[in-house]
Design a protein around this motif. Structure first.
Motif, mmCIF file in Angstrom:
data_model
loop_
_atom_site.group_PDB
_atom_site.id
_atom_site.type_symbol
_atom_site.label_atom_id
_atom_site.label_comp_id
_atom_site.label_asym_id
_atom_site.label_seq_id
_atom_site.Cartn_x
_atom_site.Cartn_y
_atom_site.Cartn_z
ATOM 1 N N PRO B 13 41.895 32.450 32.145
ATOM 2 C CA PRO B 13 40.929 32.824 33.186
ATOM 3 C C PRO B 13 39.975 31.675 33.508
ATOM 4 O O PRO B 13 39.483 30.999 32.607
ATOM 5 N N LEU B 14 39.738 31.457 34.775
ATOM 6 C CA LEU B 14 38.772 30.453 35.225
ATOM 7 C C LEU B 14 37.976 31.106 36.344
ATOM 8 O O LEU B 14 38.275 30.962 37.521
ATOM 9 N N ASP B 15 36.956 31.886 35.907
ATOM 10 C CA ASP B 15 36.245 32.767 36.831
ATOM 11 C C ASP B 15 35.172 32.003 37.590
ATOM 12 O O ASP B 15 33.985 32.107 37.306
ATOM 13 N N GLN B 16 35.627 31.242 38.581
ATOM 14 C CA GLN B 16 34.715 30.367 39.305
ATOM 15 C C GLN B 16 35.296 30.095 40.689
ATOM 16 O O GLN B 16 36.508 29.910 40.817
ATOM 17 N N ILE B 19 36.827 25.651 43.122
ATOM 18 C CA ILE B 19 37.244 24.604 42.178
ATOM 19 C C ILE B 19 38.014 23.554 42.981
ATOM 20 O O ILE B 19 39.055 23.830 43.568
ATOM 21 N N LEU B 73 47.362 30.958 35.825
ATOM 22 C CA LEU B 73 45.935 30.670 35.929
ATOM 23 C C LEU B 73 45.318 31.676 36.889
ATOM 24 O O LEU B 73 45.809 31.883 37.996
ATOM 25 N N THR B 75 41.972 32.710 38.983
ATOM 26 C CA THR B 75 40.715 32.109 39.431
ATOM 27 C C THR B 75 40.216 32.785 40.701
ATOM 28 O O THR B 75 40.651 33.912 41.001
ATOM 29 N N ARG B 76 39.308 32.136 41.437
ATOM 30 C CA ARG B 76 38.628 32.810 42.552
ATOM 31 C C ARG B 76 38.905 32.134 43.899
ATOM 32 O O ARG B 76 39.923 31.498 44.067
ATOM 33 N N PHE B 79 40.284 27.860 45.865
ATOM 34 C CA PHE B 79 40.791 27.011 44.785
ATOM 35 C C PHE B 79 41.535 25.821 45.397
ATOM 36 O O PHE B 79 42.294 25.961 46.341
ATOM 37 N N ALA B 102 44.649 33.597 42.862
ATOM 38 C CA ALA B 102 43.272 33.337 43.303
ATOM 39 C C ALA B 102 42.942 34.251 44.466
ATOM 40 O O ALA B 102 43.811 34.923 45.014
#
Lengths: 471, 199
Positions: B13-16, B19, B73, B75-76, B79, B102
């Motif tokens: 998880p890359l909760d941002q 990126i 992956l 993410t939000r 990306f 994403a």
């Protein structure tokens, strides 16, 4: 599409390049392919693996810009890896008979500076390059966009590219800009308004009086940062300024073809009643000199404003981004922008390194000395820009003020050479991206106009250029 | 290249949001002349606390042992924004990711990923929220993405995603895009003959 259907400029240029309609994708012919050292070695290697050749070396032009030194003409000045990449470009261009402007050549410079400067970019062209700031060339009414390396290989092999139709966005900047407010402030204000991803999937057309009033170089600054709003491309309809800019340049249409070319260029405008998917309106008089405070170009405010309070954002993602940005940037919410001190100034990049940018910055630099503790560098966009500036003795003004005067290249915009910030350094930069680490790990980047960068160099902090000297 | 249809595996998880490709693979690693070997520097400045890579940041999700070996992956929005560097999908794939889920992708990154057989798909934030919760509750939870069915499954959850049919076909078949285009050589030649005289 019949000729009676009103079309946007984008549609006109797009439709004139369709080799084949493949359904969801169009196979587009590419008129100009610009290449540099960083995004091409794998493309040429791919051609070699498949035994393919370059279809139109005559439409392909190369330069060295991203990973070169701004202190030395030696290709190995920034280490063996950079040298290998630069020498690989030279070998590939030689093998495929592509015109290359290497370090030391009179035409060398940042790819998006030399293209227009050489007259390589004409209205109505399709232009690609393995670099996201290719949208710069949209200033001529060309459809210009950045591509990846696989697409570079595709264009080298076929002189075509598969693209789907983008959505269209009209951005009108109405009225007149105030004194001391620049093209850079226009584009930063636009990105601030629509957001860092506000134009994703779109091709922007910039219009309105404030855009028409801009010089060609200023229009390039606006189109250059279309990608920072997420757009595929950004363009401006050609006018007399466009035509006069191209006239007489090395790769301008020959005299025999000039009138035909101009006649065609004059047909390149958005028809009345043509429909856009979205329309954005800005009043130029509302725009003040801009300074980014965060880690994406949409995080921007005017010089008289304060660093925003993250809690003022209702969107949780935006709030979290703002909190993270303030932490990285070492700023406090509510802090006045004019209270932020800087340690570095970078004047350069494909956004703001042309002769008009340097003239504007030099005018401010002439008002004083670079503040104590500030390192300021000026990196001209090309050899020709550098020589012109030296003819006008701008280099003398900069040096007397305490700026370093460097050799042309991308330099500290992305720091692929040794022009980088150290952790905690804070830079007023005329470049296009304020991402974390963009100018060096831990470095803090604030995007501004050349005038605002020069003003910050002299006062050591962000200063409203309109309060300085004759402004 | 071979095609890609089903990706099944654990998730990092890359909760941002936003990126950018400078984070995915910083500029100092773009001096290569091959398409391989970028994985070790993926998210370099977030993974490592110094340039020597001997101090990893334990707070960064990709460094946490429970997410080791993840092939997906999560993410939000936006990306892959920023630079067009194809080194970004090369680095993600080299590190071991086959799929990125994403809220949205930047255009150039999206195209580059498709060209590298990296399955990129979008879901609305309400569905992403549920997947992030699943992963937070059990870092070893498995997600299965099936391209033909355009579905994302995670335990009892199943979400459907949209993808343009030509992108879907390209991913499924893993075709040589240049080879396909060169089959249109006659049309390209014809177009060239009709180009304006000054070009």
């Amino acid at each position: 599409m019949t000729s009676t259907t009103p079309s946007t400029l984008y549609e006109k240029v797009l439709n004139a390049h369709i080799v084949e309609d493949l359904g969801e994708d169009l196979l587009l012919y590419i008129d100009r392919h610009l290449i540099h050292e960083v995004t091409t070695p794998q493309a040429f290697a791919g051609l070699a693996e498949k035994g393919r050749s370059v279809r139109r070396p005559d439409l392909t032009f190369g330069t060295m810009d991203h990973s070169i030194s701004t202190r030395s003409l030696a290709l190995d000045a920034c280490g063996p890896q950079n040298a290998l990449q630069l020498n690989t470009l030279a070998a590939n261009c030689a093998q495929h008979n592509i015109q290359l402007y290497p370090v030391g050549h009179k035409n060398q410079g940042i790819v998006h500076v030399i293209g227009p400067q050489l007259g390589l970019i004409h209205p109505g062209m399709t232009v690609v390059c393995g670099d996201s700031h290719t949208a710069t060339h949209g200033a001529f009414g060309a459809l210009a966009f950045g591509i990846g390396t696989s697409q570079v290989e595709h264009v080298l092999a076929s002189q075509t590219l598969k693209q789907s139709r983008g959505k269209s966005m009209l951005i009108n900047v109405n009225g007149k800009l105030g004194l001391g407010v620049t093209a850079k402030d226009i584009i930063l204000a636009i990105i601030g308004k629509i957001g860092h991803a506000g134009a994703t999937g779109h091709v922007i057309e910039y219009a309105g009086q404030a855009i028409r009033d801009l010089s060609m170089e200023q229009r390039m600054t606006v189109c250059n940062m279309s990608i920072e709003a997420g757009a595929k491309a950004g363009l401006i309809a050609p006018d007399d300024k466009t035509i006069e800019y191209i006239r007489g340049r090395e790769f301008a249409p020959s005299e025999a073809h000039w009138d035909d070319a101009v006649c065609y260029w004059k047909s390149l405008y958005t028809d009345q009643d043509a429909q856009f998917d979205s329309v954005v309106e800005l009043d130029a008089a509302d725009i003040e000199p801009q300074v980014t405070w965060g880690t994406n170009p949409g995080q921007v405010v005017g010089i008289k404003q304060h660093v925003p309070q993250p809690d003022s954002y209702s969107d949780a993602v935006v709030k979290e981004s703002a909190n993270k940005a303030l932490k990285y940037m070492g700023l406090e919410a509510g802090q006045a922008i004019s209270d932020i001190s800087i340690s570095h100034v970078f004047i350069g990049s494909c956004t703001n390194s042309r002769i008009e940018d340097l003239r504007a910055a030099a005018k401010i630099a002439a008002l004083g000395k670079v503040a104590k503790g500030v390192t300021a560098i000026v990196v001209p966009g090309s050899v020709q820009v550098k020589e012109q500036a030296e003819t006008e003795q701008l280099d003398v003004i900069f040096k007397q003020s305490g700026f370093e005067w460097r050799l042309p290249g991308c330099s500290m915009c992305l720091g692929m050479n040794d022009d980088i910030l150290q952790p905690g350094d804070r830079c007023a930069s005329t470049s296009n991206r304020n991402f974390e680490g963009r100018q060096g790990r831990g470095g803090r980047t604030h995007l501004v106009s050349p005038e605002m960068a020069a003003a910050a160099a002299i006062t050591g902090k962000f200063t409203d250029v309109r309060t300085m000297g004759e402004h | 290249m071979t095609g890609i249809n089903i990706v099944t595996g654990t998730v990092a998880p890359l909760d941002q949001a936003n990126i950018d490709t400078d984070q995915i693979i910083p500029k100092q690693f773009l001096t290569g002349i091959t398409r391989t070997g970028y994985g070790v520097n993926l998210f370099h400045d977030w993974r490592y606390q110094n340039g020597d890579k001997d101090q990893v940041d334990p707070d960064f999700s990709l460094n946490q042992p429970e997410y080791k070996g993840a092939s997906i992956l999560l993410t939000r929005e936006n990306f892959g924004c920023g630079s067009s560097r194809e080194h970004a999908p090369w680095a993600l794939a080299d590190f071991g990711f086959n799929c990125i889920i994403a809220n949205s992708f930047a255009d150039i990154f999206y195209g580059n990923s498709i060209n590298n057989q990296l399955l990129v798909l979008t879901l609305p934030n309400v569905e992403l929220d549920q997947l992030f919760t699943k992963v937070a509750n059990n870092p070893k939870v498995v997600i299965t993405v099936t391209l033909t069915a355009q579905s994302v499954k995670c335990e009892e959850l199943e979400f459907l995603f949209d993808i343009a049919s030509h992108h879907k076909t390209n991913l499924l078949k893993g075709l040589d895009a240049i080879g396909q285009t060169l089959e249109h050589d006659a049309q390209i030649t014809q177009f060239e003959k009709a180009r304006r005289s000054w070009l």
